[in-house]
Design a protein around this motif. Structure first.
Motif, mmCIF file in Angstrom:
data_model
loop_
_atom_site.group_PDB
_atom_site.id
_atom_site.type_symbol
_atom_site.label_atom_id
_atom_site.label_comp_id
_atom_site.label_asym_id
_atom_site.label_seq_id
_atom_site.Cartn_x
_atom_site.Cartn_y
_atom_site.Cartn_z
ATOM 1 N N PHE B 240 52.227 -11.065 55.701
ATOM 2 C CA PHE B 240 51.096 -10.753 56.391
ATOM 3 C C PHE B 240 49.794 -11.274 55.523
ATOM 4 O O PHE B 240 49.728 -11.566 54.466
ATOM 5 C CB PHE B 240 51.111 -9.249 56.345
ATOM 6 N N THR B 241 48.734 -11.451 56.193
ATOM 7 C CA THR B 241 47.267 -11.714 55.675
ATOM 8 C C THR B 241 46.805 -10.381 55.337
ATOM 9 O O THR B 241 47.050 -9.169 55.893
ATOM 10 C CB THR B 241 46.448 -12.389 56.736
ATOM 11 N N LEU B 242 45.778 -10.454 54.477
ATOM 12 C CA LEU B 242 45.114 -9.219 53.933
ATOM 13 C C LEU B 242 44.357 -8.564 55.090
ATOM 14 O O LEU B 242 44.188 -7.545 55.140
ATOM 15 C CB LEU B 242 44.075 -9.563 52.747
ATOM 16 N N LEU B 243 43.801 -9.523 56.002
ATOM 17 C CA LEU B 243 43.200 -8.880 57.235
ATOM 18 C C LEU B 243 44.109 -8.135 58.191
ATOM 19 O O LEU B 243 43.868 -7.010 58.641
ATOM 20 C CB LEU B 243 42.494 -9.907 57.969
ATOM 21 N N GLN B 244 45.252 -8.702 58.180
ATOM 22 C CA GLN B 244 46.295 -7.708 58.936
ATOM 23 C C GLN B 244 46.592 -6.666 58.270
ATOM 24 O O GLN B 244 46.499 -5.322 59.101
ATOM 25 C CB GLN B 244 47.570 -8.584 59.289
ATOM 26 N N LEU B 245 46.625 -6.576 57.033
ATOM 27 C CA LEU B 245 46.880 -5.323 56.222
ATOM 28 C C LEU B 245 45.715 -4.331 56.462
ATOM 29 O O LEU B 245 45.834 -3.097 56.806
ATOM 30 C CB LEU B 245 47.052 -5.499 54.896
ATOM 31 N N GLN B 246 44.523 -4.807 56.476
ATOM 32 C CA GLN B 246 43.301 -4.042 56.723
ATOM 33 C C GLN B 246 43.249 -3.516 57.984
ATOM 34 O O GLN B 246 42.780 -2.333 58.382
ATOM 35 C CB GLN B 246 42.254 -4.717 56.522
ATOM 36 N N ARG B 247 43.454 -4.375 58.910
ATOM 37 C CA ARG B 247 43.537 -3.681 60.301
ATOM 38 C C ARG B 247 44.722 -2.527 60.646
ATOM 39 O O ARG B 247 44.259 -1.884 61.220
ATOM 40 C CB ARG B 247 44.041 -4.990 61.272
ATOM 41 N N THR B 248 45.719 -2.830 59.835
ATOM 42 C CA THR B 248 46.670 -1.748 59.970
ATOM 43 C C THR B 248 46.055 -0.445 59.497
ATOM 44 O O THR B 248 46.155 0.601 60.217
ATOM 45 C CB THR B 248 47.914 -1.925 59.435
ATOM 46 N N VAL B 249 45.528 -0.612 58.148
ATOM 47 C CA VAL B 249 44.800 0.552 57.487
ATOM 48 C C VAL B 249 43.828 1.244 58.379
ATOM 49 O O VAL B 249 43.770 2.445 58.682
ATOM 50 C CB VAL B 249 44.343 0.341 56.200
ATOM 51 N N GLU B 250 42.873 0.453 59.010
ATOM 52 C CA GLU B 250 41.751 0.822 59.831
ATOM 53 C C GLU B 250 42.400 1.284 61.042
ATOM 54 O O GLU B 250 41.883 2.555 61.365
ATOM 55 C CB GLU B 250 40.966 -0.201 60.194
ATOM 56 N N ALA B 251 43.492 1.157 61.798
ATOM 57 C CA ALA B 251 43.850 1.699 62.851
ATOM 58 C C ALA B 251 44.582 3.101 62.593
ATOM 59 O O ALA B 251 44.196 3.910 63.306
ATOM 60 C CB ALA B 251 45.242 0.811 63.287
ATOM 61 N N LEU B 252 45.023 3.168 61.507
ATOM 62 C CA LEU B 252 45.665 4.587 61.089
ATOM 63 C C LEU B 252 44.530 5.392 60.695
ATOM 64 O O LEU B 252 44.629 6.399 61.319
ATOM 65 C CB LEU B 252 46.565 4.510 59.740
ATOM 66 N N ALA B 253 43.673 5.121 59.949
ATOM 67 C CA ALA B 253 42.399 5.971 59.543
ATOM 68 C C ALA B 253 41.505 6.152 60.742
ATOM 69 O O ALA B 253 40.711 7.117 60.645
ATOM 70 C CB ALA B 253 41.870 5.347 58.344
ATOM 71 N N GLY B 254 41.459 5.307 61.688
ATOM 72 C CA GLY B 254 40.732 5.317 62.799
ATOM 73 C C GLY B 254 39.252 5.012 62.221
ATOM 74 O O GLY B 254 38.178 5.521 62.970
ATOM 75 N N ARG B 255 39.093 4.052 61.370
ATOM 76 C CA ARG B 255 37.718 3.909 60.788
ATOM 77 C C ARG B 255 37.676 2.420 60.164
ATOM 78 O O ARG B 255 38.850 2.206 59.764
ATOM 79 C CB ARG B 255 36.793 4.954 60.080
ATOM 80 N N LEU B 256 36.469 1.916 60.115
ATOM 81 C CA LEU B 256 36.616 0.585 59.580
ATOM 82 C C LEU B 256 36.362 0.585 58.084
ATOM 83 O O LEU B 256 35.699 1.357 57.477
ATOM 84 C CB LEU B 256 35.410 -0.246 60.079
ATOM 85 N N VAL B 257 36.828 -0.272 57.233
ATOM 86 C CA VAL B 257 36.532 -0.363 55.775
ATOM 87 C C VAL B 257 35.957 -1.669 55.547
ATOM 88 O O VAL B 257 36.039 -2.683 56.232
ATOM 89 C CB VAL B 257 38.080 -0.406 55.165
#
Lengths: 312, 312
Positions: B240-257
């Motif tokens: 995965f790319t780091l952005l994909q990882l980030q999008r996943t975390v954001e989706a779970l947390a419900g907020r942007l990082v």
DNA sequence: ATATGTTATACTCGTTTTGAGCATAAAGGA
DNA sequence: TCCTTTATGCTCAAAACGAGTATAACATAT
């Protein structure tokens, strides 16, 4: 909810409630026990119980005379099948962790120190000798004994759990350590069904069924939780000095903390407030007395994030 | 283990296993459901099951065709008494959280977005309007309606849970928010036994029994856990790319990082390693592909302390 | 071929938060 | 008065964080 009401045999299940009640007694973490320290208070969940928690509180009060305050669920597991006159029956055990302040008033209660059951977990003065003397060689032998594949894994797990090979000691891994020792056959509970006559288990008291595992689970949970939730205060008297608070944390974690930094941490987090009084009972310069800031109980349920949140 | 085998009626207990299986689908967190999204996969714990986990895996595979990988226990609760032809019976529900990577191959499965059930939980683009439009006024009214004593408490809880009165939004309080809305009678589940004809519930799909509460519990657990354990990776493809990882975390947390800081965090923690390849599928400059560092899976079980430990 | 839009990465900077100590204060007892 | 003991205050450098600025490397539309 599911199409299962036609088959009835599978409902032959008993639900058991088990409590690990923790408190502090003279800088030692203790657990409330029954049967001379060989078991935790427990009892079946009955129809008369309004809820799981109520049932649990009832059994603990009945068996130990101790009323419970703060409790949280620990873990639920299914005991291995049990045979009762030819019938198979299962027990579901639901375990809870309770925290109390033992005011020392009632002495009928049977409190036992955690570290009597887990001598290898108390690193406050120094790493317990039993680790080097007995655990290390025994686990090493156990690892060697594994198949070519298992060998590596076993040793790796061992080194990680106990901080061998230069790895740091991690006080949170209480359960992993117990399970490792269990697997390696080094604790009494693991030697049971094996016709006896085995090698001597490690020092550390045995308990009934999986009660010692529950104790390990609870200790692990608490060691983790004190780091991000203000739960220690459930174990403290209403007023206390910072050193008393520190001793409690140290007792739970099984290791010493840096005094000045601990105090800084507590104060900056605004967990406590001065009562305005001091006590000289500690020897040396009198210490200020503190109390837990009650607002925190509510607010701090909301903890802090660790994600690098973006601004609106 | 306890002297209770003489009374048999109280063993009339059914044990139910319930699974919340989470995955990612196009930057949306989804849950595996049955019955058109109105229920989570579940089934009774049976004598044939080797363990709770095995039983659960069996039911999920049977009902959804999906095999489970990583799972952890969520919570156990006793359902309110149920009457079956004059008899009282109880159900113990043991819920689990499972994490999978949905490779999108099997489309028989019924995955539903978390935020269809909790529209107020997704703050990635902006705070959902429903909070200001509907939730705020309704909870305000509910608080006003309380007795002189309750009023304060209710509003305080509300403000804390939803970040009113200038308080910050805390994404971890998913369960508290759901329970608050339930208590205030704003979700469909709360209006059930009340003879119908009530006011309209908030937007957000209803579920069977307490399944939606379980979903809330699981989301909360995950939002907390991603901050200190490398669980996100259970939801990611192998590379995965780091952005994909980030999008996943954001989706779970419900907020942007914050992108750059997120990347720094991940890299300094040495959670991932470059595969050496890049992908251009993201539009813009090609991104390096990463994979999860497998060693971490084992080592990171051991997390870091937060106590100001003293040196030996 | 060049300008634009998009995503990926590198760095910078000031602020906090840690980890480790040194130093001073305030009691009690010899 | 001088130790001994515990309580507190402060300092200092290293590491971690929060917020940006500056480039780089592609795809596409002029």
């Amino acid at each position: 909810m599911n199409a299962s009401d036609d088959i009835d045999m599978r409902h032959e299940v008993e639900v058991e409630l088990i409590a690990l009640v923790a408190a502090m007694a003279e800088s030692q973490p203790v657990a409330l026990t029954v049967r001379q320290g060989t078991a935790l208070p427990s009892g079946p969940f009955e129809l008369g119980h309004r809820s799981l928690q109520e049932g649990l509180r009832g059994w603990v009060r009945q068996q130990t005379g101790h009323p419970l305050g703060y409790i949280e669920q620990l873990y639920t597991f299914a005991d291995r099948d049990r045979i009762a006159n030819g019938q198979t029956r299962r027990t579901i055990s639901i375990s809870y962790l309770g925290l109390t302040h033992d005011d020392g008033a009632e002495r009928k209660q049977d409190w036992r120190g955690w570290y009597s059951y887990f001598p290898w977990e108390d690193h406050r003065s120094e790493p317990p000798p039993v680790i080097g003397h007995t655990i290390l060689p025994q686990l090493q032998a156990w690892a060697e004994n594994g198949g070519a594949v298992a060998r590596e894994t076993r040793w790796h797990r061992t080194a990680l759990a106990f901080g061998f090979d230069g790895r740091p000691w991690n006080e949170e891994l209480v359960l992993q350590r117990y399970e490792l020792l269990y697997e390696a056959g080094l604790v009494a509970e693991a030697l049971r069904g094996h016709g006896g006559g085995h090698e001597a288990p490690l020092p550390g008291w045995e308990m009934l069924a999986d009660h010692r595992r529950i104790l390990a689970t609870g200790i692990a949970r608490l060691r983790t939780k004190i780091k991000y939730r203000p739960v220690v205060f459930e174990l403290m008297p209403p007023e206390f000095t910072l050193l008393q608070l520190q001793r409690t944390v140290e007792a739970l974690a099984g290791r010493l903390v840096h005094k000045q930094n601990f105090r800084r941490l507590i104060e900056q987090q605004e967990l406590v407030e001065e009562t305005g009084q001091t006590t000289a009972e500690t020897g040396g310069r009198p210490a200020k007395l503190f109390r837990f800031r009650p607002a925190v109980l509510v607010e701090r349920t909301a903890a802090g994030t660790k994600l690098p949140i973006a601004r609106a």
